[in-house]
Design a protein around this motif. Sequence first.
Motif, mmCIF file in Angstrom:
data_model
loop_
_atom_site.group_PDB
_atom_site.id
_atom_site.type_symbol
_atom_site.label_atom_id
_atom_site.label_comp_id
_atom_site.label_asym_id
_atom_site.label_seq_id
_atom_site.Cartn_x
_atom_site.Cartn_y
_atom_site.Cartn_z
ATOM 1 N N LEU A 33 32.489 28.105 -15.208
ATOM 2 C CA LEU A 33 32.265 27.262 -16.377
ATOM 3 C C LEU A 33 31.726 25.932 -15.888
ATOM 4 O O LEU A 33 32.363 25.251 -15.085
ATOM 5 N N LEU A 34 30.523 25.580 -16.358
ATOM 6 C CA LEU A 34 29.915 24.298 -16.004
ATOM 7 C C LEU A 34 29.969 23.378 -17.212
ATOM 8 O O LEU A 34 29.520 23.759 -18.301
ATOM 9 N N ARG A 35 30.544 22.195 -17.010
ATOM 10 C CA ARG A 35 30.602 21.206 -18.077
ATOM 11 C C ARG A 35 29.885 19.947 -17.627
ATOM 12 O O ARG A 35 29.843 19.637 -16.435
ATOM 13 N N GLU A 89 31.856 20.385 -12.682
ATOM 14 C CA GLU A 89 31.303 19.293 -13.489
ATOM 15 C C GLU A 89 29.983 18.847 -12.886
ATOM 16 O O GLU A 89 29.906 18.541 -11.697
ATOM 17 N N THR A 90 28.921 18.833 -13.713
ATOM 18 C CA THR A 90 27.593 18.518 -13.211
ATOM 19 C C THR A 90 26.701 18.004 -14.337
ATOM 20 O O THR A 90 26.914 18.318 -15.504
ATOM 21 N N ASN A 91 25.712 17.246 -13.960
ATOM 22 C CA ASN A 91 24.645 16.866 -14.886
ATOM 23 C C ASN A 91 23.358 17.632 -14.599
ATOM 24 O O ASN A 91 22.344 17.412 -15.273
ATOM 25 N N ARG A 92 23.376 18.526 -13.622
ATOM 26 C CA ARG A 92 22.164 19.203 -13.162
ATOM 27 C C ARG A 92 22.103 20.628 -13.713
ATOM 28 O O ARG A 92 22.028 21.607 -12.960
ATOM 29 N N PHE A 93 22.120 20.741 -15.026
ATOM 30 C CA PHE A 93 22.190 22.061 -15.657
ATOM 31 C C PHE A 93 20.953 22.909 -15.373
ATOM 32 O O PHE A 93 21.064 24.111 -15.135
ATOM 33 N N THR A 94 19.780 22.305 -15.412
ATOM 34 C CA THR A 94 18.554 23.078 -15.178
ATOM 35 C C THR A 94 18.543 23.659 -13.771
ATOM 36 O O THR A 94 18.250 24.848 -13.570
ATOM 37 N N ASP A 95 18.877 22.833 -12.782
ATOM 38 C CA ASP A 95 18.917 23.310 -11.399
ATOM 39 C C ASP A 95 19.991 24.367 -11.205
ATOM 40 O O ASP A 95 19.789 25.355 -10.489
ATOM 41 N N VAL A 132 33.553 20.770 -7.947
ATOM 42 C CA VAL A 132 34.558 21.614 -8.590
ATOM 43 C C VAL A 132 35.681 20.713 -9.104
ATOM 44 O O VAL A 132 36.177 19.849 -8.379
ATOM 45 N N VAL A 133 36.072 20.913 -10.346
ATOM 46 C CA VAL A 133 37.139 20.096 -10.925
ATOM 47 C C VAL A 133 38.374 20.924 -11.275
ATOM 48 O O VAL A 133 39.441 20.356 -11.521
ATOM 49 N N ALA A 134 38.252 22.254 -11.311
ATOM 50 C CA ALA A 134 39.414 23.092 -11.610
ATOM 51 C C ALA A 134 39.194 24.494 -11.066
ATOM 52 O O ALA A 134 38.061 24.990 -11.022
ATOM 53 N N THR A 135 40.292 25.129 -10.666
ATOM 54 C CA THR A 135 40.270 26.543 -10.298
ATOM 55 C C THR A 135 41.232 27.279 -11.211
ATOM 56 O O THR A 135 42.343 26.817 -11.475
ATOM 57 N N HIS A 149 23.968 34.671 -16.941
ATOM 58 C CA HIS A 149 24.105 33.315 -17.482
ATOM 59 C C HIS A 149 24.236 33.357 -19.000
ATOM 60 O O HIS A 149 23.526 34.101 -19.682
ATOM 61 N N ASP A 150 25.181 32.529 -19.516
ATOM 62 C CA ASP A 150 25.335 32.344 -20.961
ATOM 63 C C ASP A 150 25.321 30.851 -21.256
ATOM 64 O O ASP A 150 26.219 30.121 -20.810
ATOM 65 N N ALA A 151 24.319 30.380 -21.973
ATOM 66 C CA ALA A 151 24.266 28.976 -22.383
ATOM 67 C C ALA A 151 25.070 28.817 -23.664
ATOM 68 O O ALA A 151 24.817 29.503 -24.656
ATOM 69 N N LEU A 152 26.054 27.913 -23.642
ATOM 70 C CA LEU A 152 26.890 27.693 -24.816
ATOM 71 C C LEU A 152 26.339 26.566 -25.679
ATOM 72 O O LEU A 152 26.183 26.706 -26.883
ATOM 73 N N ASP A 153 26.080 25.406 -25.076
ATOM 74 C CA ASP A 153 25.391 24.292 -25.734
ATOM 75 C C ASP A 153 24.833 23.388 -24.647
ATOM 76 O O ASP A 153 24.824 23.763 -23.467
ATOM 77 N N THR A 154 24.371 22.211 -25.015
ATOM 78 C CA THR A 154 23.726 21.342 -24.029
ATOM 79 C C THR A 154 24.704 20.807 -22.984
ATOM 80 O O THR A 154 24.282 20.339 -21.937
ATOM 81 N N ASP A 155 26.003 20.869 -23.260
ATOM 82 C CA ASP A 155 26.998 20.310 -22.343
ATOM 83 C C ASP A 155 27.894 21.354 -21.700
ATOM 84 O O ASP A 155 28.785 21.014 -20.927
ATOM 85 N N LEU A 156 27.661 22.629 -21.995
ATOM 86 C CA LEU A 156 28.510 23.698 -21.470
ATOM 87 C C LEU A 156 27.672 24.932 -21.176
ATOM 88 O O LEU A 156 26.801 25.312 -21.974
#
Length: 337
Positions: free
Chosen positions: A60-62, A21-27, A69-72, A40-47
Motif C-alpha cells: 500500500l503506497l500512500r 509513504e512516497t510522493n513518487r507515484f509515477t516512478d 516504509v512506514v508500516a509492516t 497494480h491497482d490505482a485507488l486515487d491520487t493519494d493511494l
Amino acid sequence: MNTPGNASVFGAVHLGYIVIETNRFTDWRRFGTDAIGMHHDALDTDLTRFRLDDQECRFLLRRGPAEDVVATGWHVDDHATFERIEARIHAHGVPMAHGTADEAALRGVERLLRFPGPKGITQEIYTNPLKSAEPLRMRASGFVTGDSGMGHVAITSAKPAQLRGYFDTVFDARLTDCIDETINGVKLKIRFLRVNERHHSIAVAAVRGLPVDPVRTRVQHLNIQAASLDDVAQSYRRVCELGFDMALSVGQHTNDKELSYYARTPSGFEWEVGWNPVVVDETTWEPSTHQGISIWGHTAVGRTIVGKLDQFRLAARSLARREDTVPALSGTGIPDN
C-alpha cells in the motif's frame, strides 16, 4: 521474554503487507509494474496498491514525504492468535489502536491492530485477508507467498540486541543464523530472524563495535520471492532497460541459498527479487554463522567514492539521532551467544 504460560505464536505469523509513504507515484508505478512485474491497482491520487497474488493488497503506497516504509502488516492465523499478541502489547503497557473499517479495507483485511515498532516502523497485525475477484495482470508468472508469508524486511540498527528482543516478545521470533561481512571496510554482523518456516522474515544488520546506522531509510531492503528463475532474470532485464538503478547484481546468498538481485526503489531503499531460498526444518535446524553474504555474485553496481563518503556521513549523523527500539517490548535485548 514472554511470561510463563503465554503460548507461543511462532508459526502462526506471516509477513503480509508493507505500507510505503512516497510522493513518487509515477516512478513507483513504473518500478512496480513495468520493472518488477507486480499487479497494480490505482485507488486515487493519494493511494495505490500492488498485488502479488489473490490477496487484495501486498503493498500500500500512500502520499507523503517519508520516502520510506512506514508500516509492516503481519497476517495471523486466527482470532485467538490476534488476541494473544494484543494481550502481550497491553501487558507491556504499550499503546495500541484498532484500525478503522476504512483503514482495514485499504489493506484488504478484516481485523486490524497497530502498535509502535523499532525505528518508527509501525507494526500491524490482521486476520482474514480479503481475496480479490479481479484476475492478476502481471509481467511475472507469479510470486511465492502462502504459509511462509510474502518475503522479508531488512533493517540496519545500532541496537540489534534490542530489535531481537522486540520481535521475540511480540512474535516469538527465532534466530536462524548470522552472517559476518565486510563492506567498504566496515565490519557488519547480520542476524536473521524467522517467525515461521521461511528462513527469515526479518534481517537485522549492525556495524560491529560501533553504535552507528549507515542507512538513511528505516529499512535497508525489502524482499519478494519470484515463482521461477526466469522471473528473476526477466525482471532484472526490465529494471536495467527501464533505467532504474541496480544496487547489487545477481548472486546467491551463503545462508539461505537464495538467488537474487537488488534494485534501488524510487524512494531510495533497495528491493530484492529472489528465488528458491531454503525452508527451515524445525526438527533439525541449528543456528550458525556464515562468513560473507554471498557464495557468488551480488557485486555492487555503480558504487562511487561519493556514494561511499555519503554512507559514512549518514553513519556519523546517526550518532546524534536516537533510535527507538520500543523499550517496553525490547527490554534489555537478546545478546549474541
